[in-house]
Every structure is written in C-alpha cells, then in structure tokens.
Write a protein that holds these residues in place. Sequence first.
Motif, mmCIF file in Angstrom:
data_model
loop_
_atom_site.group_PDB
_atom_site.id
_atom_site.type_symbol
_atom_site.label_atom_id
_atom_site.label_comp_id
_atom_site.label_asym_id
_atom_site.label_seq_id
_atom_site.Cartn_x
_atom_site.Cartn_y
_atom_site.Cartn_z
ATOM 1 N N PHE A 187 0.833 -1.205 0.000
ATOM 2 C CA PHE A 187 0.000 0.000 0.000
ATOM 3 C C PHE A 187 0.869 1.256 0.000
ATOM 4 C CE2 PHE A 187 -3.353 -2.592 2.512
ATOM 5 C CZ PHE A 187 -3.707 -3.272 1.375
ATOM 6 N N ASP A 188 1.905 1.270 0.843
ATOM 7 C CA ASP A 188 2.808 2.425 0.886
ATOM 8 C C ASP A 188 3.519 2.598 -0.457
ATOM 9 O OD1 ASP A 188 2.123 2.841 3.540
ATOM 10 O OD2 ASP A 188 3.914 1.845 4.332
ATOM 11 N N GLU A 219 0.994 3.994 -3.011
ATOM 12 C CA GLU A 219 0.676 5.400 -2.729
ATOM 13 C C GLU A 219 1.842 6.319 -3.087
ATOM 14 O OE1 GLU A 219 -2.580 5.258 0.857
ATOM 15 O OE2 GLU A 219 -0.496 4.873 1.373
ATOM 16 N N SER A 220 3.064 5.833 -2.972
ATOM 17 C CA SER A 220 4.214 6.666 -3.333
ATOM 18 C C SER A 220 4.315 6.852 -4.847
ATOM 19 C CB SER A 220 5.511 6.076 -2.786
ATOM 20 O OG SER A 220 5.883 4.916 -3.499
ATOM 21 N N GLU A 260 -0.342 9.201 -6.634
ATOM 22 C CA GLU A 260 -0.858 10.113 -5.607
ATOM 23 C C GLU A 260 -2.377 10.173 -5.553
ATOM 24 O OE1 GLU A 260 -0.728 14.487 -7.655
ATOM 25 O OE2 GLU A 260 1.193 13.669 -6.982
ATOM 26 N N ASP A 261 -3.063 9.828 -6.632
ATOM 27 C CA ASP A 261 -4.527 9.857 -6.648
ATOM 28 C C ASP A 261 -5.156 8.625 -6.011
ATOM 29 O OD1 ASP A 261 -4.496 12.264 -7.980
ATOM 30 O OD2 ASP A 261 -4.834 11.397 -9.961
ATOM 31 N N LEU A 262 -4.371 7.589 -5.762
ATOM 32 C CA LEU A 262 -4.897 6.318 -5.273
ATOM 33 C C LEU A 262 -5.387 6.425 -3.834
ATOM 34 C CD1 LEU A 262 -5.277 3.272 -5.890
ATOM 35 C CD2 LEU A 262 -3.001 2.927 -4.909
ATOM 36 N N VAL A 263 -6.593 5.896 -3.601
ATOM 37 C CA VAL A 263 -7.162 5.799 -2.256
ATOM 38 C C VAL A 263 -7.262 4.313 -1.927
ATOM 39 C CG1 VAL A 263 -9.161 6.300 -0.798
ATOM 40 C CG2 VAL A 263 -8.471 7.932 -2.579
ATOM 41 N N ILE A 264 -6.821 3.931 -0.733
ATOM 42 C CA ILE A 264 -6.808 2.528 -0.350
ATOM 43 C C ILE A 264 -7.750 2.280 0.811
ATOM 44 C CG2 ILE A 264 -5.375 0.639 0.520
ATOM 45 C CD1 ILE A 264 -3.017 1.942 -0.989
#
Length: 120
Positions: free
Chosen positions: A66-67, A70-71, A74-78
């Motif tokens: 997940f980290d 996300e790095s 930037e638009d990704l929501v988990i």
Amino acid sequence: MAAKKLKGVILSIEDTLLNTGQVKANVFSEVKKLMGFFSLRCIKPVLLSNRSWTVTDSDGNKKDLFDALESKFEDLVIFSPQRDADVPHKPSSAAVEYVLNQMDWEPNEVIYIGSRDDDM
C-alpha cells in the motif's frame, strides 16, 4: 438509473494490479499506464483489499504494498480492514457500499475491476 460520468474505479489487487507470484515489470508498466489514463480522465482509482500485502524491491527489501503504491500514484485511495477496522471484508456488498459512501459516489458512477468471480 440514468448513466452518469464515470467518477471512480474500484480495483482488486491479486491478478488485477499485481500478478500472482513474482511481480513482472511488464505487467506493472501496464498498471502505470492505466493509472495515468485514470488521472487524465479525472477518474479516481480506489484499491479495495481484505489484507495487507508486501512486495520485495530490486534490492531485496520487503515493503508494504500500500505504501509503495501510494508513493507511485498520488490519486490512489486505499480501503483495507488492516488500515481501518470500519472497512467491511470482501466479497460482501457492504465493502463496496462502504467505498461508495466514503467517496460520495453513486453506483452508476463507478466500476469494479477484479479477477475473481467474488469480485464481480
């Protein structure tokens, strides 16, 4: 329900964003293209997962998936119960309903992409 503009896409991980087994660079390059397409079209990507995942980088270091995602995106929501105990587990309809409510989406404004019958 009338058709609306696509606002979001809910993605699974296994055999959707990442292939099972060793991550293949050519597969991940396609994921990057897909995320770029979502960004250009103002479509919000959401990851829905039941569990935490780790990946091993080229130096042999294990990282939280997940980290790592996300790095890169930037638009990704988990959404995952490991990050938030309020997230219901898949394959219940409550999991998708939770995402829709959190993202303020109507069912006809989002698609779900997965690789298993339970995802559909």
